[in-house]
Design a protein around this motif. Structure first.
Motif, PDB file in Angstrom:
ATOM      1  N   PRO A   9       0.847  -1.151   0.065  1.00  0.00           N
ATOM      2  CA  PRO A   9       0.029   0.042   0.041  1.00  0.00           C
ATOM      3  C   PRO A   9       0.999   1.396   0.150  1.00  0.00           C
ATOM      4  O   PRO A   9       1.973   1.321   0.841  1.00  0.00           O
ATOM      5  N   GLY A  10       0.495   2.242  -0.819  1.00  0.00           N
ATOM      6  CA  GLY A  10       1.005   3.386  -1.009  1.00  0.00           C
ATOM      7  C   GLY A  10       2.389   3.554  -1.411  1.00  0.00           C
ATOM      8  O   GLY A  10       3.097   4.637  -1.558  1.00  0.00           O
ATOM      9  N   LYS A  11       2.971   2.265  -2.012  1.00  0.00           N
ATOM     10  CA  LYS A  11       4.423   2.137  -2.610  1.00  0.00           C
ATOM     11  C   LYS A  11       4.356   2.142  -4.254  1.00  0.00           C
ATOM     12  O   LYS A  11       5.433   2.057  -4.677  1.00  0.00           O
ATOM     13  N   ARG A 125       9.982  11.530  -4.203  1.00  0.00           N
ATOM     14  CA  ARG A 125       8.851  12.497  -3.437  1.00  0.00           C
ATOM     15  C   ARG A 125       7.684  11.524  -3.043  1.00  0.00           C
ATOM     16  O   ARG A 125       7.522  11.970  -1.885  1.00  0.00           O
ATOM     17  N   GLN A 126       7.244  10.736  -3.638  1.00  0.00           N
ATOM     18  CA  GLN A 126       6.131  10.067  -3.201  1.00  0.00           C
ATOM     19  C   GLN A 126       6.295   8.526  -2.684  1.00  0.00           C
ATOM     20  O   GLN A 126       5.170   7.676  -2.318  1.00  0.00           O
ATOM     21  N   GLY A 127       7.708   8.227  -2.495  1.00  0.00           N
ATOM     22  CA  GLY A 127       7.807   7.123  -1.867  1.00  0.00           C
ATOM     23  C   GLY A 127       7.605   5.860  -2.631  1.00  0.00           C
ATOM     24  O   GLY A 127       7.113   4.817  -1.990  1.00  0.00           O
ATOM     25  N   ILE A 128       7.595   5.978  -3.865  1.00  0.00           N
ATOM     26  CA  ILE A 128       7.362   4.701  -4.643  1.00  0.00           C
ATOM     27  C   ILE A 128       8.519   3.787  -4.970  1.00  0.00           C
ATOM     28  O   ILE A 128       9.628   4.288  -5.429  1.00  0.00           O
ATOM     29  N   ASP A 129       8.156   2.406  -4.847  1.00  0.00           N
ATOM     30  CA  ASP A 129       9.252   1.511  -5.247  1.00  0.00           C
ATOM     31  C   ASP A 129       8.669   0.382  -6.295  1.00  0.00           C
ATOM     32  O   ASP A 129       9.671  -0.467  -6.808  1.00  0.00           O
TER      33      ASP A 129
END
Length: 227
Positions: A9-11, A125-129
């Motif tokens: 979630p959120g990644k 910036r959005q913590g995406i991996d």
């Protein structure tokens, strides 16, 4: 091999690569089945927006008057870029996938999306991996982005039927070649990707070893369908 996947979630973010009008309007660069690719991308885009998932768009733009182009870059008799010519209708994102004001649009001047600093900046910036990848062309900008992403430690979910190229053979072999070295990532179709975007589980194709599929001219379509 096939395995069950959920996205953290959120990644995760949806990355739409170079879904530009020349792929349906310029006879030199027609993408086979582009309307289907657009429709599948639109389904992914709608699901990501509904989920509040970050959406990243890229466009390949070349301005030969302002940019330093690569050696051997193809140009027309007028000196302008033979493809993705900045400021022309063919370079615009297809209207079905038009970015919303809050969505990031990354302009690039080379095949891989990672050659544009804006992609890594947006991800950090959005913590995406995890990147859910779709777009055109499968063997060119999509493949270059996937390769660079893997090398940078990014998890890639390649949505095979939301990508396209000039022919089925070009597309299918490109996807198989990406899948053979898609370490840390997975391959799915649009239906399974929609389940993952929605927070569910899906059976996806994954590899931990190099080139597990030794496909042939005769087997490529079957192997692609089996992903």
């Amino acid at each position: 091999m096939h395995d069950t996947l959920t996205l953290p979630p959120g990644k995760a973010a949806l990355l739409l690569i170079d879904m530009q009008e020349e792929h349906r309007s310029d006879f030199r660069y027609l993408v086979h089945g582009y309307e289907t690719v657009v429709a599948n991308c639109a389904r992914l885009l709608a699901a990501a927006r509904a989920r509040g998932m970050p959406v990243l768009h890229t466009v390949y733009l070349v301005d030969t008057a302002a940019d330093v182009t690569r050696p051997f870059h193809p140009k027309g008799d007028d000196g302008r870029s033979a493809f993705s010519d900045a400021g022309t209708p063919g370079a615009e994102i297809s209207p079905e996938l038009a970015p919303l004001p809050q969505e990031t649009v990354i302009v690039k001047r080379d095949a891989s999306c990672f050659t544009a600093p804006g992609l890594a900046e947006a991800m950090d910036r959005q913590g995406i991996d995890w990147l859910i990848v779709c777009g055109c062309w499968s063997e060119a900008c999509v493949a270059a982005t996937v390769k660079d992403g893997v090398e940078r430690g990014v998890h890639i979910l390649l949505v095979k039927d939301a990508c396209g190229s000039g022919s089925p053979a070009m597309h299918e072999t490109a996807v198989l070649n990406m899948a053979n070295r898609l370490y840390g990532g997975a391959v799915a179709d649009t239906g399974r990707a929609l389940s993952l975007i929605g927070g569910g589980m899906a059976r996806v194709w994954r590899t931990t070893l190099p080139v597990p599929m030794k496909f042939t001219y005769e087997s490529a379509s079957r192997d692609y369908d089996a992903l």
